[in-house]
Scaffold this motif. Structure first.
Motif, mmCIF file in Angstrom:
data_model
loop_
_atom_site.group_PDB
_atom_site.id
_atom_site.type_symbol
_atom_site.label_atom_id
_atom_site.label_comp_id
_atom_site.label_asym_id
_atom_site.label_seq_id
_atom_site.Cartn_x
_atom_site.Cartn_y
_atom_site.Cartn_z
ATOM 1 N N CYS A 253 39.561 33.361 40.330
ATOM 2 C CA CYS A 253 38.314 33.084 40.952
ATOM 3 C C CYS A 253 38.588 32.863 42.367
ATOM 4 N N SER A 254 37.847 33.745 43.361
ATOM 5 C CA SER A 254 37.835 33.336 44.734
ATOM 6 C C SER A 254 36.410 33.395 45.246
ATOM 7 N N ASP A 255 35.999 32.384 46.201
ATOM 8 C CA ASP A 255 35.039 32.527 46.911
ATOM 9 C C ASP A 255 33.809 32.389 45.973
ATOM 10 N N GLY A 256 33.744 32.014 44.751
ATOM 11 C CA GLY A 256 32.611 31.953 43.565
ATOM 12 C C GLY A 256 32.682 33.219 43.072
ATOM 13 N N VAL A 257 33.512 34.079 43.209
ATOM 14 C CA VAL A 257 33.382 35.295 42.362
ATOM 15 C C VAL A 257 34.531 35.226 41.275
ATOM 16 N N ILE A 258 34.368 35.574 40.171
ATOM 17 C CA ILE A 258 35.285 35.573 39.181
ATOM 18 C C ILE A 258 35.810 36.998 38.922
ATOM 19 N N LYS A 259 37.057 37.035 38.865
ATOM 20 C CA LYS A 259 37.617 38.737 38.611
ATOM 21 C C LYS A 259 38.491 38.635 37.521
ATOM 22 N N PHE A 260 38.315 39.592 36.701
ATOM 23 C CA PHE A 260 39.109 39.999 35.561
ATOM 24 C C PHE A 260 39.915 41.156 35.482
ATOM 25 N N ILE A 261 40.889 41.309 34.938
ATOM 26 C CA ILE A 261 41.820 42.467 34.824
ATOM 27 C C ILE A 261 42.407 42.601 33.517
ATOM 28 N N GLU A 262 42.391 43.971 33.082
ATOM 29 C CA GLU A 262 43.361 44.523 32.097
ATOM 30 C C GLU A 262 43.936 45.562 32.036
ATOM 31 N N MET A 263 45.316 45.427 31.602
ATOM 32 C CA MET A 263 46.030 46.585 31.593
ATOM 33 C C MET A 263 46.032 47.322 30.415
ATOM 34 N N GLU A 264 46.116 48.832 30.148
ATOM 35 C CA GLU A 264 46.716 49.409 28.779
ATOM 36 C C GLU A 264 47.862 50.181 29.081
ATOM 37 N N HIS A 265 48.605 49.919 28.203
ATOM 38 C CA HIS A 265 50.211 50.554 28.482
ATOM 39 C C HIS A 265 50.340 51.743 27.644
ATOM 40 N N ARG A 266 50.838 52.974 28.188
ATOM 41 C CA ARG A 266 50.939 54.276 27.382
ATOM 42 C C ARG A 266 52.640 54.134 26.882
#
Length: 459
Positions: A253-266
Motif C-alpha cells: 500500500c502506498s498513498d492510500g492505494v493498495i496494489k496487488f501482483i501475481e506471477m505465473e511461471h511457465r
C-alpha cells in the motif's frame, strides 16, 4: 571469532528512501553509527547494528549478545537465530531465544534515530501467550508505537489482538469478530500499514482483514484478493490445500492505494527414458563361481526402473491490480511478460559466467517471491536463482512501467562470488534508512558482507 564490519563504508551520497531488509541476522559483533544496545530478560547485553544498501541490494543487520562486560566473542547462547518479525518507519521488531533463558522468546524493538538510535526489550504479557503469534504489525505514533499481534481466538469465528503500547509498557487483548466467516479463518502471512492507525492482515490465499486500531472497539473489514491465475490455481490444488501462494503473490500500500501482483511461471517438463534393470541370471549357467566375482556382484547397487522428470523454467508473466482503501472493487493494472523485459548486456554476460549453461538467460532463472516497492513507483523486486532450491543468485528490480531490469551493481572481480540468497529468505521493505545516520554501503563491501554471512551460516 569476531568479524569486523565490511571495511570502508563507501562513498554513496544520501540515503535510500527505502530498503530491503534481510529477515535473518548476521550474528557477529560489528558496530557503526546505528548500533544500539539493550538488556535481555536473562541479563544478556544485546547489540543490534544495521548495514544499509541501496535496493535492489539487500540490507543486513548484525546481532550480538554477551554477558557484561561486553566482549567481541561470538555468543553461543542463542537457541533461536534472531530474525525480523516486522518493520515500519523507524521501528524494527526482532525475535530470538536464549538457551540460558526461561524458554520463552525474547522480543526487541529497534528505533532508528539519526542522533541516538535505541533498542528496547519488550516485556511479555502476563499470560505469556505470544507463541501462537508469528506475524506482528507496528503502528508508529511519533516516537512511540503500538505493537499488534494477531492471534486465533478460542471461538472459531473470532480472533484476539495482542496489543502492546510503548507509552505505558503494557499489553492488552482486544476481541475481533470474523467479518466473513464463510471464507474461513484468516492466517496472516504479511502485515502492512494501510494508513494512520490502520493495519492490513494479509492471507495470500483467503484475503485481507483491515483493522482500525484507533477505534475504541476495533472492527475488521474483509477484502478478498483476486482469484489465482489458471496455472497457479492448479498448482495450489495439486501441492496442498494449505500451501501458501506467497511465492508468486504480494500486496503493498502506498498513498492510500493498495496494489496487488501475481506471477505465473511457465515450466517445461521433460521426461527421461526408463532405466531398464539388469535381468537376473541363473548362477548355475556361469559354471565356476569365483570369489572375486561374487564379491563384485554384492557391491553393485540394484538399478531400479524409474522415470526421471526434469523441470525447466521457461519464463513468467505477471499482472497487477489496484484499489482505493474504501472501494469494493479491484481495477486491472499492467501486465508484463519476462520476454518483454530489457536486460542489460552486462547482466546477461554475468549469467553465462555463473552456470554450466553458457546460454543461460534471465527468463530461465527461478524468479519468485515478488516484493512490491512501497515508494509509490512501479518497481518489483524478485529473487532470481539459477537453481530452484539454490542459494547463489540475485535480487533484481524490474520496472513494470518501463519493462527494464536492474541488478545490483558489482565490481568485475567480485562477479564470481555470486550471492547468498536463501530460497525461503524473506525481505522486509521498509523506510528505516530515512531515520539512520549512515551512508549506504558500497556494492563491493556489500558483497564481502554477503560472502562472510554465507560462511557463517554454513558453519
Amino acid at each position: 571469532m569476531a568479524l569486523d564490519p565490511p571495511g570502508d563504508i563507501g562513498t554513496a551520497i544520501g540515503r535510500p528512501s527505502s530498503i530491503l531488509l534481510a529477515q535473518q541476522a548476521y550474528v557477529v559483533a560489528s558496530r557503526n553509527e546505528t548500533t544500539a544496545a539493550a538488556k535481555s530478560r536473562c541479563d544478556r547485553t544485546v547489540e543490534v547494528t544495521f548495514w544499509i544498501a541501496d535496493p535492489p541490494a539487500v540490507s543486513f543487520y548484525s546481532f550480538h549478545c554477551s554477558k557484561p562486560p561486553i566482549s567481541d566473542s561470538k555468543d553461543a547462547d542463542l537457541e533461536v537465530e534472531p530474525h525480523v518479525l516486522a518493520a515500519e518507519g523507524r521501528f524494527v521488531l526482532l525475535r530470538t531465544r536464549f538457551a540460558s533463558g526461561d524458554g520463552e522468546y525474547e522480543y526487541f524493538l529497534y528505533k532508528g534515530d539519526v542522533k541516538s538510535p535505541s533498542l528496547e526489550c519488550i516485556p511479555l504479557p502476563e499470560d505469556c501467550m505470544l507463541d501462537g503469534v508469528n506475524e506482528f504489525g507496528i503502528l508508529p505514533r511519533g516516537d512511540t508505537f503500538l505493537l499488534v499481534g494477531f492471534y486465533d481466538g478460542l471461538m472459531p469465528l473470532d480472533y484476539d489482538l495482542r496489543i502492546y503500547s510503548s507509552e505505558d509498557k503494557t499489553w492488552r487483548t482486544e476481541k475481533l469478530l470474523n467479518p466473513c466467516p464463510d471464507v474461513g479463518i484468516i492466517i496472516p502471512e504479511k502485515v502492512i500499514t494501510l494508513g494512520e492507525g490502520v493495519l492490513g492482515m494479509v492471507d495470500f490465499r483467503r484475503g485481507m482483514l483491515v483493522i482500525n486500531l484507533l477505534q475504541k472497539s476495533p472492527v475488521a473489514r474483509y477484502i478478498p484478493l483476486p482469484e489465482p491465475l489458471p496455472e497457479n490455481t492448479q498448482k495450489l490444488q495439486i501441492y496442498s490445500p494449505s500451501a501458501s501462494p506467497r511465492r508468486f503473490r504480494d500486496l503493498a500500500c502506498s498513498d492510500g492505494v493498495i496494489k496487488f501482483i501475481e506471477m505465473e511461471h511457465r515450466v517445461i517438463v521433460k521426461e527421461t527414458r526408463e532405466i531398464a534393470p539388469e535381468k537376473p541370471k541363473n548362477p548355475i549357467q556361469n559354471g565356476v563361481l569365483h570369489d572375486s566375482e561374487l564379491i563384485w556382484r554384492q557391491t553393485q547397487k540394484v538399478v531400479e526402473s524409474k522415470t526421471k522428470m526434469e523441470y525447466l523454467m521457461n519464463g513468467w508473466w505477471a499482472t497487477t491490480w489496484t484499489r482505493e482503501m474504501e472501494s469494493d472493487f479491484w481495477l486491472p493494472g499492467c501486465s508484463i511478460d519476462v520476454d518483454d523485459i530489457l536486460v542489460e548486456d552486462s547482466f546477461s554476460k554475468l549469467l553465462s559466467g555463473q552456470s554450466d549453461d553458457a546460454n543461460l538467460l534471465f527468463k530461465n532463472l527461478n524468479s519468485a517471491w515478488p516484493i512490491l516497492s512501497t515508494d509509490g513507483d512501479d518497481i518489483l523486486y524478485l529473487k532470481s536463482l539459477p537453481e530452484f532450491r539454490g542459494s547463489n543468485g540475485w535480487v533484481v528490480a524490474v520496472d513494470l512501467a518501463k519493462k527494464t531490469l536492474k541488478a545490483e551493481e558489482r565490481a568485475d572481480e567480485a562477479h564470481s562470488l555470486g550471492r547468498y540468497i536463501p530460497s525461503q529468505q524473506i525481505f522486509h521493505p521498509c523506510t528505516l534508512s530515512k531515520h539512520l545516520n549512515i551512508t549506504p554501503v558500497d556494492p563491493v563491501h556489500t558483497i564481502n558482507l554477503f560472502d562472510t554471512w554465507c560462511k557463517i551460516l554454513a558453519n
